[in-house]
Design a protein around this motif. Structure first.
Motif, mmCIF file in Angstrom:
data_model
loop_
_atom_site.group_PDB
_atom_site.id
_atom_site.type_symbol
_atom_site.label_atom_id
_atom_site.label_comp_id
_atom_site.label_asym_id
_atom_site.label_seq_id
_atom_site.Cartn_x
_atom_site.Cartn_y
_atom_site.Cartn_z
ATOM 1 N N ARG A 181 7.289 1.044 -9.849
ATOM 2 C CA ARG A 181 5.896 1.100 -10.306
ATOM 3 C C ARG A 181 5.014 0.211 -9.432
ATOM 4 N NH1 ARG A 181 5.117 -1.360 -14.871
ATOM 5 N NH2 ARG A 181 3.228 -0.216 -15.399
ATOM 6 N N ASP A 182 5.606 -0.469 -8.476
ATOM 7 C CA ASP A 182 4.858 -1.431 -7.671
ATOM 8 C C ASP A 182 3.841 -0.751 -6.766
ATOM 9 O OD1 ASP A 182 6.426 -3.343 -8.841
ATOM 10 O OD2 ASP A 182 7.728 -3.637 -7.109
ATOM 11 N N ASP A 183 2.854 -1.529 -6.358
ATOM 12 C CA ASP A 183 1.892 -1.093 -5.348
ATOM 13 C C ASP A 183 2.553 -1.308 -3.991
ATOM 14 O OD1 ASP A 183 -0.423 -0.308 -4.111
ATOM 15 O OD2 ASP A 183 -1.479 -2.197 -4.406
ATOM 16 N N SER A 184 2.962 -0.237 -3.330
ATOM 17 C CA SER A 184 3.857 -0.333 -2.174
ATOM 18 C C SER A 184 3.189 0.129 -0.883
ATOM 19 C CB SER A 184 5.123 0.504 -2.423
ATOM 20 O OG SER A 184 5.803 0.049 -3.569
ATOM 21 N N HIS A 185 3.357 -0.681 0.170
ATOM 22 C CA HIS A 185 2.730 -0.413 1.461
ATOM 23 C C HIS A 185 3.705 -0.713 2.598
ATOM 24 C CE1 HIS A 185 -1.351 -0.432 -0.414
ATOM 25 N NE2 HIS A 185 -0.774 -1.300 -1.225
ATOM 26 N N ILE A 186 3.686 0.159 3.595
ATOM 27 C CA ILE A 186 4.351 -0.114 4.875
ATOM 28 C C ILE A 186 3.245 -0.284 5.915
ATOM 29 C CG2 ILE A 186 5.781 0.866 6.708
ATOM 30 C CD1 ILE A 186 7.419 2.254 4.543
ATOM 31 N N PHE A 187 3.303 -1.380 6.648
ATOM 32 C CA PHE A 187 2.266 -1.712 7.627
ATOM 33 C C PHE A 187 2.913 -1.774 9.009
ATOM 34 C CE2 PHE A 187 -0.567 -5.256 9.410
ATOM 35 C CZ PHE A 187 -1.533 -4.359 9.835
ATOM 36 N N VAL A 188 2.610 -0.778 9.848
ATOM 37 C CA VAL A 188 3.229 -0.648 11.164
ATOM 38 C C VAL A 188 2.312 -1.248 12.228
ATOM 39 C CG1 VAL A 188 4.173 0.960 12.866
ATOM 40 C CG2 VAL A 188 4.343 1.496 10.419
ATOM 41 N N LEU A 189 2.882 -2.118 13.056
ATOM 42 C CA LEU A 189 2.166 -2.681 14.203
ATOM 43 C C LEU A 189 2.854 -2.193 15.466
ATOM 44 C CD1 LEU A 189 1.595 -6.339 12.970
ATOM 45 C CD2 LEU A 189 -0.208 -4.786 13.703
ATOM 46 N N THR A 190 2.143 -1.383 16.251
ATOM 47 C CA THR A 190 2.724 -0.836 17.477
ATOM 48 C C THR A 190 1.644 -0.737 18.546
ATOM 49 O OG1 THR A 190 3.979 1.039 18.403
ATOM 50 C CG2 THR A 190 2.324 1.560 16.730
ATOM 51 N N LEU A 226 7.070 9.588 2.250
ATOM 52 C CA LEU A 226 6.793 8.318 1.576
ATOM 53 C C LEU A 226 5.584 8.427 0.649
ATOM 54 C CD1 LEU A 226 7.542 5.874 4.512
ATOM 55 C CD2 LEU A 226 8.754 5.995 2.331
ATOM 56 N N ARG A 227 4.559 9.171 1.073
ATOM 57 C CA ARG A 227 3.391 9.356 0.204
ATOM 58 C C ARG A 227 3.786 10.015 -1.112
ATOM 59 N NH1 ARG A 227 0.563 10.388 4.888
ATOM 60 N NH2 ARG A 227 0.859 12.634 4.721
ATOM 61 N N MET A 228 4.724 10.967 -1.046
ATOM 62 C CA MET A 228 5.183 11.629 -2.264
ATOM 63 C C MET A 228 5.888 10.646 -3.193
ATOM 64 S SD MET A 228 6.333 15.489 -1.209
ATOM 65 C CE MET A 228 7.428 15.077 0.140
ATOM 66 N N GLN A 229 6.402 9.557 -2.615
ATOM 67 C CA GLN A 229 7.035 8.507 -3.412
ATOM 68 C C GLN A 229 6.061 7.378 -3.734
ATOM 69 O OE1 GLN A 229 10.966 7.298 -1.857
ATOM 70 N NE2 GLN A 229 10.825 9.033 -0.470
ATOM 71 N N LYS A 230 4.762 7.628 -3.488
ATOM 72 C CA LYS A 230 3.697 6.661 -3.758
ATOM 73 C C LYS A 230 3.815 5.400 -2.909
ATOM 74 C CE LYS A 230 3.100 8.291 -8.527
ATOM 75 N NZ LYS A 230 2.178 9.326 -8.086
ATOM 76 N N VAL A 231 4.270 5.577 -1.678
ATOM 77 C CA VAL A 231 4.319 4.490 -0.697
ATOM 78 C C VAL A 231 3.327 4.828 0.413
ATOM 79 C CG1 VAL A 231 5.736 3.191 0.946
ATOM 80 C CG2 VAL A 231 6.746 4.036 -1.197
ATOM 81 N N LYS A 232 2.332 3.984 0.610
ATOM 82 C CA LYS A 232 1.328 4.214 1.653
ATOM 83 C C LYS A 232 1.817 3.621 2.964
ATOM 84 C CE LYS A 232 -2.607 3.994 -1.569
ATOM 85 N NZ LYS A 232 -1.890 3.536 -2.777
ATOM 86 N N THR A 233 1.672 4.395 4.050
ATOM 87 C CA THR A 233 2.057 3.931 5.370
ATOM 88 C C THR A 233 0.816 3.794 6.234
ATOM 89 O OG1 THR A 233 4.167 5.113 5.184
ATOM 90 C CG2 THR A 233 3.533 4.335 7.376
ATOM 91 N N MET A 248 -2.757 11.051 15.935
ATOM 92 C CA MET A 248 -2.651 9.930 15.000
ATOM 93 C C MET A 248 -2.938 10.390 13.577
ATOM 94 S SD MET A 248 -1.673 7.204 16.608
ATOM 95 C CE MET A 248 -2.020 5.961 15.362
ATOM 96 N N ASP A 249 -3.929 11.272 13.414
ATOM 97 C CA ASP A 249 -4.231 11.828 12.087
ATOM 98 C C ASP A 249 -3.043 12.612 11.545
ATOM 99 O OD1 ASP A 249 -6.770 10.739 12.025
ATOM 100 O OD2 ASP A 249 -7.796 12.591 12.596
ATOM 101 N N ARG A 250 -2.365 13.340 12.421
ATOM 102 C CA ARG A 250 -1.189 14.093 11.990
ATOM 103 C C ARG A 250 -0.075 13.161 11.524
ATOM 104 N NH1 ARG A 250 0.623 17.745 16.777
ATOM 105 N NH2 ARG A 250 2.498 17.919 15.496
ATOM 106 N N MET A 251 0.120 12.082 12.246
ATOM 107 C CA MET A 251 1.225 11.179 11.920
ATOM 108 C C MET A 251 0.954 10.362 10.669
ATOM 109 S SD MET A 251 2.809 9.736 15.507
ATOM 110 C CE MET A 251 1.292 9.046 16.168
ATOM 111 N N PHE A 252 -0.279 9.833 10.535
ATOM 112 C CA PHE A 252 -0.551 8.860 9.471
ATOM 113 C C PHE A 252 -1.614 9.315 8.478
ATOM 114 C CE2 PHE A 252 1.220 6.402 12.967
ATOM 115 C CZ PHE A 252 2.211 5.691 12.301
ATOM 116 N N SER A 253 -2.305 10.410 8.769
ATOM 117 C CA SER A 253 -3.425 10.919 7.968
ATOM 118 C C SER A 253 -4.697 10.117 8.276
ATOM 119 C CB SER A 253 -3.142 10.877 6.462
ATOM 120 O OG SER A 253 -2.078 11.739 6.142
#
Length: 284
Positions: A181-190, A226-233, A248-253
């Motif tokens: 139920r957590d507010d979940s985020h993946i933050f990619v630095l590349t 991941l979005r379907m699992q409520k995890v924002k990337t 980039m829009d295709r990969m991350f929206s």
């Protein structure tokens, strides 16, 4: 073809090398007095915000504030005198750091960013993890798992080298992020385009490099799952050597990625994470 099938194929084609880095192996990053002060100030600010939000009231809730009820009843005010119930959600953040060779100039700033964030967000309900990724051998993805509150990211077994297997890293990062139920985020630095090489020399002399369009599809499938699992990337792309806006829009929206100058990686990333955390606190 279904991009999710392509993403699954990506995992099959890669050997996964999970490197669990011990705290004693790490070279500590040196924070300036100003950077330590900033980390401490932000932590105090979050504590103040939490203190204010803990006093929020509602028309119904688990706890009646008796004194407020009496005052409002006498004054004829609307009865909003129940302590607002917390959602009980935690805040999950996984920072996924590109450790390919081209990150060598930016990596010290990323190390400082991780150190400051881990201090500023050091609360029981925050789950903050840092992993790094690269490929140094064809067909193999290295995932560096750092200990909680790591003092740095560099060791004899975790250094900046190789190329950028972006989709694989996101898939691995998200394995333990969903289903809560957590507010979940993946933050990619590349800092560049995704790159991946298969094992061997390639069939009939063909290149063993996976083409860009396939890698973009793999990455898009990973973030979509991941979005379907409520995890924002989210992705911060450092510098201008990157895929096109459309890719980039295709990969991350749209709205989930940003291009930032190399010298701005610390300030922009820190403010971005702070904004996400404040949004979480206000909805908690």
């Amino acid at each position: 073809a279904d991009p999710r099938q392509a993403a699954s194929a990506a995992v099959i084609k890669a050997d996964l090398n999970i490197v669990n880095i011990r705290r004693t192996e790490l070279v500590p990053v040196v924070l300036s007095p100003e950077e330590r002060r900033i980390a401490e100030n932000w932590k105090r600010f979050f504590q103040r915000v939490m203190g204010v939000l803990s006093q929020r009231t509602d028309e119904a809730g688990p706890e009646l504030i008796t004194e407020m009820y009496i005052q409002q009843k006498l004054a004829g005010h609307p009865l909003s005198c129940y302590r607002r119930d917390s959602t009980g959600r935690g805040f999950r953040l996984k920072i996924v750091v590109d450790m390919s060779g081209s990150m060598v100039g930016t990596f010290p700033l990323v190390e400082k960013l991780c150190a400051v964030l881990q201090h500023a967000l050091d609360f029981p309900f925050v789950h903050l993890d840092v992993i790094g990724f690269n490929t140094t051998e064809k067909g193999c993805v290295n995932i560096y798992v750092f200990p909680k509150r790591a003092a740095g990211l560099t060791s004899s077994r975790s250094s900046v080298d190789g190329i950028t297997p972006l989709s694989h890293a996101i898939q691995v990062a998200g394995r333990d992020m969903g289903g809560t139920r957590d507010d979940s985020h993946i933050f990619v630095l590349t800092d560049g385009v995704p790159v991946y090489q298969l094992k061997g020399a390639g069939e009939k002399g063909r290149s063993n490099h996976v083409d860009m369009d396939t890698l973009i599809n793999w990455t898009a499938a990973a973030t979509s799952e991941l979005r379907m699992q409520k995890v924002k990337t989210w992705c911060f792309m450092i510098g201008s050597h990157r895929p096109t806006d459309k890719q980039m829009d295709r990969m991350f929206s749209p709205g989930f990625w940003r291009e930032i100058p190399q010298g701005d990686v610390y300030d922009s990333s820190f403010q971005f994470v702070v904004d996400r955390f404040l949004q979480y606190l206000r909805s908690r």
